[in-house]
Enzyme design. Sequence first.
Site, PDB file in Angstrom:
ATOM      1  N   SER B 109       0.821  -1.204   0.000  1.00 29.71           N
ATOM      2  CA  SER B 109       0.000   0.000   0.000  1.00 29.71           C
ATOM      3  C   SER B 109       0.852   1.249   0.000  1.00 29.71           C
ATOM      4  CB  SER B 109      -0.899   0.004   1.236  1.00 29.71           C
ATOM      5  OG  SER B 109      -1.582   1.237   1.354  1.00 29.71           O
ATOM      6  N   TYR B 131      -1.895   5.397  -4.345  1.00 28.76           N
ATOM      7  CA  TYR B 131      -2.921   6.416  -4.189  1.00 28.76           C
ATOM      8  C   TYR B 131      -2.381   7.645  -4.877  1.00 28.76           C
ATOM      9  CZ  TYR B 131      -5.970   4.021  -0.850  1.00 28.76           C
ATOM     10  OH  TYR B 131      -6.845   3.160  -0.258  1.00 28.76           O
ATOM     11  N   THR B 157      -5.273   2.688  -7.344  1.00 25.15           N
ATOM     12  CA  THR B 157      -6.610   2.617  -6.759  1.00 25.15           C
ATOM     13  C   THR B 157      -7.408   3.814  -7.246  1.00 25.15           C
ATOM     14  OG1 THR B 157      -5.782   1.457  -4.818  1.00 25.15           O
ATOM     15  CG2 THR B 157      -7.902   2.586  -4.613  1.00 25.15           C
ATOM     16  N   ARG B 166     -17.260   6.300   7.172  1.00 17.45           N
ATOM     17  CA  ARG B 166     -17.477   5.036   7.882  1.00 17.45           C
ATOM     18  C   ARG B 166     -17.912   5.355   9.303  1.00 17.45           C
ATOM     19  NH1 ARG B 166     -11.696   3.160   5.394  1.00 17.45           N
ATOM     20  NH2 ARG B 166     -12.366   3.454   3.230  1.00 17.45           N
ATOM     21  N   LYS B 234      -7.558  -0.495  -9.891  1.00 20.22           N
ATOM     22  CA  LYS B 234      -8.370  -1.176  -8.872  1.00 20.22           C
ATOM     23  C   LYS B 234      -9.562  -0.307  -8.503  1.00 20.22           C
ATOM     24  CE  LYS B 234      -8.148  -3.111  -4.188  1.00 20.22           C
ATOM     25  NZ  LYS B 234      -8.670  -2.017  -3.331  1.00 20.22           N
ATOM     26  N   HIS B 258     -14.065  -1.746  -2.994  1.00 22.35           N
ATOM     27  CA  HIS B 258     -13.200  -1.418  -1.862  1.00 22.35           C
ATOM     28  C   HIS B 258     -13.740  -2.074  -0.581  1.00 22.35           C
ATOM     29  CE1 HIS B 258      -9.771   1.525  -1.394  1.00 22.35           C
ATOM     30  NE2 HIS B 258      -9.919   1.127  -0.150  1.00 22.35           N
ATOM     31  N   ASP B 289     -12.291  -8.339  -6.323  1.00 22.25           N
ATOM     32  CA  ASP B 289     -11.942  -7.957  -4.960  1.00 22.25           C
ATOM     33  C   ASP B 289     -13.238  -7.635  -4.226  1.00 22.25           C
ATOM     34  OD1 ASP B 289      -9.828  -6.570  -2.981  1.00 22.25           O
ATOM     35  OD2 ASP B 289     -11.447  -5.120  -3.282  1.00 22.25           O
ATOM     36  N   GLY B 291     -14.997  -9.240  -0.595  1.00 18.02           N
ATOM     37  CA  GLY B 291     -15.908 -10.256  -0.098  1.00 18.02           C
ATOM     38  C   GLY B 291     -15.362 -11.667  -0.097  1.00 18.02           C
ATOM     39  N   ARG B 293     -13.860 -14.811   1.063  1.00  9.52           N
ATOM     40  CA  ARG B 293     -13.626 -15.340   2.410  1.00  9.52           C
ATOM     41  C   ARG B 293     -13.327 -16.830   2.433  1.00  9.52           C
ATOM     42  NH1 ARG B 293     -13.246 -10.910   2.591  1.00  9.52           N
ATOM     43  NH2 ARG B 293     -14.289  -9.293   3.789  1.00  9.52           N
ATOM     44  N   ARG B 313      -9.251  -8.339   4.037  1.00  8.35           N
ATOM     45  CA  ARG B 313      -9.455  -8.477   5.477  1.00  8.35           C
ATOM     46  C   ARG B 313      -9.012  -9.818   6.046  1.00  8.35           C
ATOM     47  NH1 ARG B 313     -14.282  -5.826   3.782  1.00  8.35           N
ATOM     48  NH2 ARG B 313     -14.711  -3.812   4.793  1.00  8.35           N
TER      49      ARG B 313
END
Lengths: 361, 361, 361, 361
Positions: B109, B131, B157, B166, B234, B258, B289, B291, B293, B313
């Site tokens: 990142s 970024y 991105t 958030r 992305k 995202h 990308d 979700g 899992r 995550r």
Amino acid sequence: MAREEPLTVADVARLAEARLPKELWDYVAGGSGAETTLAANRAALDAVAVLPRVLGGAEAPNPTTRLLGSPAAVPLAVAPMAYQRLLHPDGELATAEAAAVAGVPYVVSTLSSVTVEDIAKTGATTWFQLYWLRSRGLVEALVARAEDAGCEALVVTVDVPIMGRRPRDVRNSFVLPDDVIAAHLDDGALSRAHDAVAGESAIAAHTAAAFAPAVRWADIGWLRNRTSLPLVLKGILDPRDAALAVESGVDAVVVSNHGGRQLDGAAPSVLALPAVAEAVAGRADVYLDSGVRAGTDILRALASGADGVFVGRPVLYGLAVDGVRGAGHVLTLLAAEFRDAMTLAGCADVRAARALSTVRL
Amino acid sequence: MAREEPLTVADVARLAEARLPKELWDYVAGGSGAETTLAANRAALDAVAVLPRVLGGAEAPNPTTRLLGSPAAVPLAVAPMAYQRLLHPDGELATAEAAAVAGVPYVVSTLSSVTVEDIAKTGATTWFQLYWLRSRGLVEALVARAEDAGCEALVVTVDVPIMGRRPRDVRNSFVLPDDVIAAHLDDGALSRAHDAVAGESAIAAHTAAAFAPAVRWADIGWLRNRTSLPLVLKGILDPRDAALAVESGVDAVVVSNHGGRQLDGAAPSVLALPAVAEAVAGRADVYLDSGVRAGTDILRALASGADGVFVGRPVLYGLAVDGVRGAGHVLTLLAAEFRDAMTLAGCADVRAARALSTVRL
Amino acid sequence: MAREEPLTVADVARLAEARLPKELWDYVAGGSGAETTLAANRAALDAVAVLPRVLGGAEAPNPTTRLLGSPAAVPLAVAPMAYQRLLHPDGELATAEAAAVAGVPYVVSTLSSVTVEDIAKTGATTWFQLYWLRSRGLVEALVARAEDAGCEALVVTVDVPIMGRRPRDVRNSFVLPDDVIAAHLDDGALSRAHDAVAGESAIAAHTAAAFAPAVRWADIGWLRNRTSLPLVLKGILDPRDAALAVESGVDAVVVSNHGGRQLDGAAPSVLALPAVAEAVAGRADVYLDSGVRAGTDILRALASGADGVFVGRPVLYGLAVDGVRGAGHVLTLLAAEFRDAMTLAGCADVRAARALSTVRL
Amino acid sequence: MAREEPLTVADVARLAEARLPKELWDYVAGGSGAETTLAANRAALDAVAVLPRVLGGAEAPNPTTRLLGSPAAVPLAVAPMAYQRLLHPDGELATAEAAAVAGVPYVVSTLSSVTVEDIAKTGATTWFQLYWLRSRGLVEALVARAEDAGCEALVVTVDVPIMGRRPRDVRNSFVLPDDVIAAHLDDGALSRAHDAVAGESAIAAHTAAAFAPAVRWADIGWLRNRTSLPLVLKGILDPRDAALAVESGVDAVVVSNHGGRQLDGAAPSVLALPAVAEAVAGRADVYLDSGVRAGTDILRALASGADGVFVGRPVLYGLAVDGVRGAGHVLTLLAAEFRDAMTLAGCADVRAARALSTVRL
């Protein structure tokens, strides 16, 4: 199960869950991964709404049919299921006897805890299920043994290159008790299913050791030449595979996701069924497996393109509750429910049930 | 994570939630707005039902692929994620080492709390995420630094013109601790992410100050000319943008919202994927990308048109639980699950997985 | 609302519910019948998933637009709502002042508890909402009064031939307190809204007494000739009516089910919107009403074919919590959320938002 | 039901449930099998969203219509329901009187606990429902008796070749009390409905004994020739049967799944309705039965292709709560709700309601 007879398969399942040790219940009732497919099987069946017909039925509808060459009192066969002595000392002898009484084919598992010869003595119409073992000689021996025992069809399970990971079994460190063995296999291969393997199901480990993970269409061709018995492929969901099966000389395909126990995320059988039936186009039988819990489900399956269904767990639930009487009760219940469903849907026979229309809820 | 290994990413997530301070858990696990898109990402993936193939698999399926020019042991890359030292002192060193061991690309990142040069020492295949900072000079310097550090691709991105609001972070008055900094940026710009801002997330305020909110296609063109590294965009969801990306000389697009952290109300990635893949038509790679899992999600993505997936995550959950071992466990788990899913779906290689059919539940 | 500012409209609603007597909360928040349409409005908006664009946005997107001839800082107008002094002593003066500050049109209700002349003094851009009263003379007088007060449009509500039965109000025996009156109507007609009527809402009884239940297209034609102000029809769901509206010389239609307060079972506005927009085909403005609770909903509406939205209950929740500051906070919140949503969706202006694609969850 | 009048049918149902012995509530409210169809009836009606019209209504909409030759104050008939004296001593006398007052046809059940002659004295417009008994002579006698009593139509129920298995009744060992008898049938046949049958509903056993399970289209032809009364077939879901019904000279079909009491898994009526209406194409009336609980449901049915609806359980709930007053209250409520729904949907008459559009939620 004498006086307070369970009225539905759901009743029987509740009784079985109450009676079984948790690890056995989990082994039978559970699925792979997040159990998405397990749940989707039921949701998809519940969402099949039938348009019944009227004024064309019969006083006593005829639920009989032929599944391959075998007569069936209802379009139902008992699915192949391993190690049934886990659930009751009588194991496969009880479920096969129940099938014999019910007049439906009984599929003997490669991993049966009772031999096919002993099962044959129940008088059931038997089909023999083949897991494709690593040893071609062992496969050939099993085929010969099934033929000699009078089995009327071979059911090749094609959706178990490996066993799907079932978190319940792993969490329970599930192993087979010493007195339950795969009666058709040699002791060496078997012993592994009885030892705990860290972070893995003992049964999964055994499967990996004993089964061939890369069966090919050519193997089906070899088997087609090897035996004159009708051949069934169990575990077809993609219509392209259904077409290949027909071209390989197969007599029936079973649309199945192994009851949600193999690929989690696989399509519910009943959603895959219409396209498979269309691809087969009458050139072979098409059976639905995975999720059947009531006579109406048999009707839903037929209306969606199936020639019959395989029923698995419900029979084991009955077995767990009361041996041959329990398994018999489940089959009696399903047959009675299906006859009622035919009557209520105005179907004089199985052909009429297959001509019903459906809408999706 | 030694003896009681978590069996699934969900297990790891539960462990992480138990271990992390609430504000950190919320920062990682939360989404923007009403978290509609966050929830929809999972629901949409769960609704992708795959039709497995049979009798065409391999004993040992080959899950390897190439993502851009980089080899990958499975079609998976570790998504770019900021400030990983928030979760464990080893931060990006741990997750990159885990990626190196797992044999998958690791996306560094811009807001990494460890420098790309230090990350490179782990031996991981690195891609550098950009970024687009307000200062063109700073962008150019970052590109040069990434090139010098041996990064094999640049991932721009494009879905963060500002940071999505958030509510969890705002309610928690979330600020970065003093010892976690964006190692690639100068101190002046950074300091703002460590001070509380009334009614706002400190990280959002920092983003607003440091990032250029109006990156244009012309900027991508400039970058295309500036570097010979493969370029990835992305955050693409609309097929019209996917087509523009290809025309801009981009080598891959990542279909992403995202992780439900930017526009709440944006489409779940997997619903947007098929149209993007159709628009790209093989002229660039397409990654999913948001979700993912489980290994079955990778299969679902491939069957829906992706060449690979980014995982975010879950890697952080593993990092939080046990540093490099935890992150490694997550990647090992996903790789094993994907291999199993390939085997169960009858796919000998990644190309076969991409040829699977799906139905929507 | 100073230090612990609510972050979302949902926060404001919770504060309002905690503060208001139950019967007032029910009157504002409730719907008609089984509240099916009330719930469906939200569910349908949540199911509109947007495909954001990238790399085409602006540093500071321009959320301004024109709604009819009136400039609007965001594509939003405050919906007409009766008797606002029920919720706060300042009533319409507060909400109009909030609209003035926010730079959005404010629609004065026929049943306003403050006169249009007093509302005009707030400096808000006002539109006047007409309920079609039984007396043509009274209608004409209201139109003249609105014109004289400087209203810039007339909004004819066409979905209240009678008031929908709202069980909550009936169960609460809801009546207006003595000091809240419909300031534009004469005392005789008004008095009825303050007396309990067995088994009925007092407001419903008043509506039945005062309003004409059979307004016709010819009446709209009469009004079209009577005034040079732009005309808006509020309460259109069927595209056939939208086409008739355009042919009647109407300047805008509001796709609305009256916030789920009229016909229970009516379609959610956002499901009806695309066909209405298609029927109108740019010949008039199309606004969405019913269910908007966040800036992303404005984006969803625009992407589904609207030129703007009406916002109702959220403004009343703000009013109830903190008068003009509360109402203003809600409008500020919605405007900020919409600007953020535009930015995140890559929309430099409102036209770009209208060009977004959507998928249905 | 004097002072605290229930506002909705749901209110009446709650009162009835509180008042009735569990076994009676279960008998009335329950369905067959897993009650999938029972639940789907409501879900499917709730999912019918109407697009109301505007500016074309009337001050007082005209809800009257003709159902076959019979005038109806609203497009509603009271469905045939057996043994109503189970719920109140006045039984069918009360519900028929309520229908007479409400101005809607009343369908007398073959299994009425009051004779058709006594019912006729209430002044209700009566239709006579025929269960096809095993004895052709008995059928003929019933037809003659209905004709002599002034019934204006015959309603042949075609979806009860047998009674659907209703687990609630079986679990409750439900039997008729001695004083409730099928007043039109002879004592011999009746007695069986009063004795417990192990594992079965007494009513189901009685049905099996008394009813002909295999009525055929030829029987309908015979009846068509036997009587000059209009003929209605109740229990049609498949459009092929609807077409056959028209060809058999039938005057109306009732799209019904018997309120979810016969084939569990049958389609919700309102999902089957549009195709049936299309197949009938105006050559006969089409009524919707199963699930109607509010005036908006009548509007939904008309907008989906019906000429009217049958209402069943709600009338029994009213009867159970307060005899003729309770039943009357339910019909008044439904009529008032329907009139309001027409007004709110801008429908001056029933024809306008049938021209409404719908969308599915």
